[in-house]
Motif scaffolding. Structure first.
Motif, mmCIF file in Angstrom:
data_model
loop_
_atom_site.group_PDB
_atom_site.id
_atom_site.type_symbol
_atom_site.label_atom_id
_atom_site.label_comp_id
_atom_site.label_asym_id
_atom_site.label_seq_id
_atom_site.Cartn_x
_atom_site.Cartn_y
_atom_site.Cartn_z
ATOM 1 N N ASN A 41 0.828 -1.203 0.000
ATOM 2 C CA ASN A 41 0.000 0.000 0.000
ATOM 3 C C ASN A 41 0.862 1.253 0.000
ATOM 4 O OD1 ASN A 41 -3.040 0.017 0.171
ATOM 5 N ND2 ASN A 41 -2.591 -1.694 1.536
ATOM 6 N N ILE A 42 1.949 1.190 0.755
ATOM 7 C CA ILE A 42 2.773 2.387 0.916
ATOM 8 C C ILE A 42 3.512 2.735 -0.370
ATOM 9 C CG2 ILE A 42 4.818 3.249 2.123
ATOM 10 C CD1 ILE A 42 3.693 1.728 4.600
ATOM 11 N N VAL A 43 3.966 1.718 -1.106
ATOM 12 C CA VAL A 43 4.715 2.007 -2.332
ATOM 13 C C VAL A 43 3.785 2.186 -3.542
ATOM 14 C CG1 VAL A 43 6.797 0.853 -1.522
ATOM 15 C CG2 VAL A 43 5.133 -0.427 -2.864
ATOM 16 N N LEU A 44 2.476 2.157 -3.317
ATOM 17 C CA LEU A 44 1.526 2.305 -4.430
ATOM 18 C C LEU A 44 1.773 3.567 -5.266
ATOM 19 C CD1 LEU A 44 -1.011 1.227 -5.913
ATOM 20 C CD2 LEU A 44 -2.403 2.479 -4.270
ATOM 21 N N PRO A 45 2.013 4.745 -4.649
ATOM 22 C CA PRO A 45 2.263 5.939 -5.475
ATOM 23 C C PRO A 45 3.459 5.765 -6.406
ATOM 24 C CG PRO A 45 1.873 6.573 -3.205
ATOM 25 C CD PRO A 45 1.984 5.085 -3.212
ATOM 26 N N ILE A 46 4.486 5.021 -5.940
ATOM 27 C CA ILE A 46 5.655 4.771 -6.789
ATOM 28 C C ILE A 46 5.268 3.825 -7.923
ATOM 29 C CG2 ILE A 46 8.021 3.882 -6.817
ATOM 30 C CD1 ILE A 46 8.088 6.116 -4.950
ATOM 31 N N GLU A 47 4.485 2.792 -7.565
ATOM 32 C CA GLU A 47 4.054 1.812 -8.570
ATOM 33 C C GLU A 47 3.246 2.495 -9.678
ATOM 34 O OE1 GLU A 47 2.369 -1.811 -6.923
ATOM 35 O OE2 GLU A 47 1.083 -2.011 -8.686
ATOM 36 N N ILE A 48 2.364 3.416 -9.279
ATOM 37 C CA ILE A 48 1.526 4.106 -10.266
ATOM 38 C C ILE A 48 2.398 4.964 -11.193
ATOM 39 C CG2 ILE A 48 -0.226 5.921 -10.534
ATOM 40 C CD1 ILE A 48 -1.534 3.441 -9.571
ATOM 41 N N ARG A 49 3.375 5.661 -10.625
ATOM 42 C CA ARG A 49 4.146 6.613 -11.434
ATOM 43 C C ARG A 49 5.304 5.971 -12.175
ATOM 44 N NH1 ARG A 49 2.586 11.841 -10.259
ATOM 45 N NH2 ARG A 49 1.423 12.043 -8.329
ATOM 46 N N ASP A 50 5.981 5.009 -11.517
ATOM 47 C CA ASP A 50 7.222 4.494 -12.099
ATOM 48 C C ASP A 50 7.198 2.999 -12.378
ATOM 49 O OD1 ASP A 50 8.128 7.085 -11.630
ATOM 50 O OD2 ASP A 50 8.836 6.554 -9.628
ATOM 51 N N GLY A 51 6.097 2.321 -12.049
ATOM 52 C CA GLY A 51 6.012 0.900 -12.358
ATOM 53 C C GLY A 51 6.427 0.009 -11.201
ATOM 54 N N ARG A 52 6.231 -1.300 -11.425
ATOM 55 C CA ARG A 52 6.424 -2.271 -10.348
ATOM 56 C C ARG A 52 7.863 -2.375 -9.876
ATOM 57 N NH1 ARG A 52 2.023 -5.758 -9.520
ATOM 58 N NH2 ARG A 52 0.512 -5.578 -11.176
ATOM 59 N N ALA A 53 8.796 -2.311 -10.811
ATOM 60 C CA ALA A 53 10.205 -2.479 -10.450
ATOM 61 C C ALA A 53 10.634 -1.361 -9.502
ATOM 62 C CB ALA A 53 11.062 -2.481 -11.713
#
Lengths: 282, 271
Positions: free
Chosen positions: B111-123
């Motif tokens: 949940n916490i890394v979701l903003p990163i996942e949305i902007r920069d992808g899963r890796a």
């Protein structure tokens, strides 16, 4: 409500009626035994003609006979396999069309304004009435059965998917907006997962409907499926056979339903409807 | 219209610092100008300062926040964050809501890394796990990384939401009544925690709240709004030492600020 508590203490105990204290397994077996006993009673005293209602023993004998035929790969197994194919293909088509239409209706203004009214209109029609049309268009083979099965099962999936896409709250939408999420990201990372409980409700209704569709089409359009076996047995007044065929048919429906439930438990482990089972794993 | 009315007149902490977020003459009307949700307002958030906006329901404070978050465009005015105009959602804006809005099929850390996942992808999101663990420790959620969010209590869920807000290292934090769904005991505690977290990161923050004491407790500056149409009727600098403690909430100075804001809100309500 009195108890044997020491004098001076007031002990107030909850009263649970006798019928609620019966363990589940005993209650289920007991009810089955009671129904079979009543059935035997009705048969033994000749209250109902044996052509209409065969004895439990006759029916049991036929259940075993059909089991032997199925296990030895006889003509009944071939019929069951045909019906299974119809049901599975119908369910796959229903899912493909249902998810697509559900996303169209739930996600786009065009779908909601233009497509939804027609879907509601068709959904209110008795869908079985379309069976003769499918037979005329697709012939007496497997295709017409798949078509009716899919036709009946599509609507619950559309409704479930469309409802699921609206199940998220305003905060989640705002959050995805502030994160700069694209429409697809919002759909696949938020809206669809949030809507999974609704989608699975639709799938469970569809899993029941797809069976009804396939069998109805077989009744009306012949073919080589299990429905045809039932129709023939009934027309020959082989009532025990009808009973046992329905039993095995219900196993097919039951299996499909449970596959859906198992997938749901795996995917929607976080929802309150499935949480009681998974709480022990935490 | 904006009149600084701090009783002592001394600039609060961070007043002299660099302005990070500036709004000039920002207004919002709906329905082809028929409904005026927000009269032109000026708001400046200086680096490392904590501001709040207080006002009755429907005073346009949520509209103001949505404009600042880049989610809703203003009808007029300039919205500038860190020298560049805000024209949409940005990663240097962190936001938090009344509900934690964690997704129950994700673990706390996911949940916490979701903003990163949305902007920069899963890796990139996986690479941010180390960062996330650090922030989890900051908010006191160490050890809850792999717990699914439906198993977190209300206060813990809001801590996780703080982490999700901080993961992109935003320039400014926008807090939309973040703890108003919690019970009062957890709420006071979370406000102390919020102060600690903001001070440790020298964060620039804007809080929207209904609670006068919460606004006074947390803020360097309180913007008081009145409704219909929404406008800022006063800006009050809170000159209380930091870190603030719950004991201060019963001090005369604290009470005077609360009283001052209350009377402004009452006046605004009967205009």
């Amino acid at each position: 409500m009195s108890s044997t508590a020491p004098e001076g203490d007031t002990v107030w105990t909850e009263h649970v009626s006798l019928i609620d204290r019966i363990p589940r397994s005993v209650a289920m077996v007991g009810l089955l035994v009671a129904v079979v006993a009543l059935w035997q009673f009705v048969h033994s005293f000749g209250i109902v003609s044996p052509i209409i209602l065969p004895s439990p023993g006759e029916t049991w004998a036929d259940i075993q006979l059909v089991a032997r035929n199925l296990l030895s790969g006889g003509y009944m197994l071939k019929a069951l396999w045909i019906t299974t194919q119809e049901v599975l293909l119908g369910f796959l088509f229903a899912m493909a069309i249902g998810f697509s239409l559900g996303i169209l209706v739930g996600e786009t203004a065009f779908g909601e304004r233009a497509v939804l009214p027609y879907l509601v209109a068709i959904d209110t029609m008795p869908k079985v009435a379309f069976a003769p049309l499918f037979l005329a268009w697709l012939g007496f083979g497997i295709a017409s059965k798949v078509a009716l099965a899919a036709f009946i099962a599509t609507f619950p999936i559309v409704v479930g998917t469309a409802a699921g896409l609206h199940a998220h709250d305003e905060n989640a939408r705002m959050l995805f907006k502030t994160m700069g999420a694209s429409r697809w990201q919002t759909l696949f990372k938020m809206k669809l997962p949030t809507g999974l409980p609704h989608i699975f409700t639709g799938l469970k209704i569809a899993a029941v409907g797809v069976m009804a569709g396939a069998i109805t089409a077989e009744f009306l359009g012949g073919g080589k499926g299990f429905g045809e076996l039932i129709r023939v047995a009934a027309s020959q007044l082989q009532t025990p056979r009808v009973f046992s065929l329905i039993l095995y048919l219900s196993l097919l429906g039951f299996t499909l339903f449970w596959v859906v439930v198992l997938v749901e438990r795996r995917l929607v482990f976080w929802h309150r409807s499935t949480i009681s089972e998974t709480a022990g794993l935490a | 219209m904006a009149s600084p009315t701090g009783p002592t007149g001394t600039p609060p902490t961070g007043r002299d610092a660099r302005p990070v977020y500036e709004l000039r003459g920002v207004s919002k009307t709906y329905g082809q100008g028929r409904i005026e949700a927000l009269k032109p307002v000026d708001v400046t958030l200086t680096e490392g300062s904590f501001s709040s906006v207080i006002g009755p329901s429907g005073c346009g404070k949520s509209t103001l926040l949505k404009i600042m978050a880049g989610v809703v465009p203003p009808t007029s005015g300039r919205v500038v964050l860190d020298g560049t105009p805000v024209t949409g959602p940005r990663r240097d804006i962190g936001m938090m809501f009344q509900q934690a809005t964690l997704f129950p099929w994700r673990t706390t850390i996911e949940n916490i890394v979701l903003p990163i996942e949305i902007r920069d992808g899963r890796a990139a999101a996986r690479a941010a796990h180390a960062d996330a663990r650090e922030i989890l420790e900051l908010v006191g959620l160490k050890g809850f990384e792999t717990v699914y969010s439906h198993q977190l209590s209300g206060g813990m869920a809001q801590r996780a939401a703080i982490c999700r807000m901080l993961i992109t290292r935003p320039q400014v934090l926008l807090l939309d009544e973040p703890f108003s769904a919690l019970d009062e005991i957890s709420r006071d505690f979370m406000n102390l925690e919020l102060q600690r977290i903001c001070m440790s990161r020298s964060a620039t923050a804007l809080l929207i709240t209904h609670s006068i004491s919460e606004a006074v407790f947390l803020s360097d500056r309180v913007h008081v709004m009145s409704s219909r149409p929404g406008s800022i009727i006063a800006e009050i600098d809170i000159d209380l030492p930091r870190p603030r403690t719950t004991d201060m909430m019963v001090s005369p100075a604290f009470g005077a600020y609360v009283q001052q804001i209350r009377s402004l809100l009452d006046k605004g309500a009967f205009q």
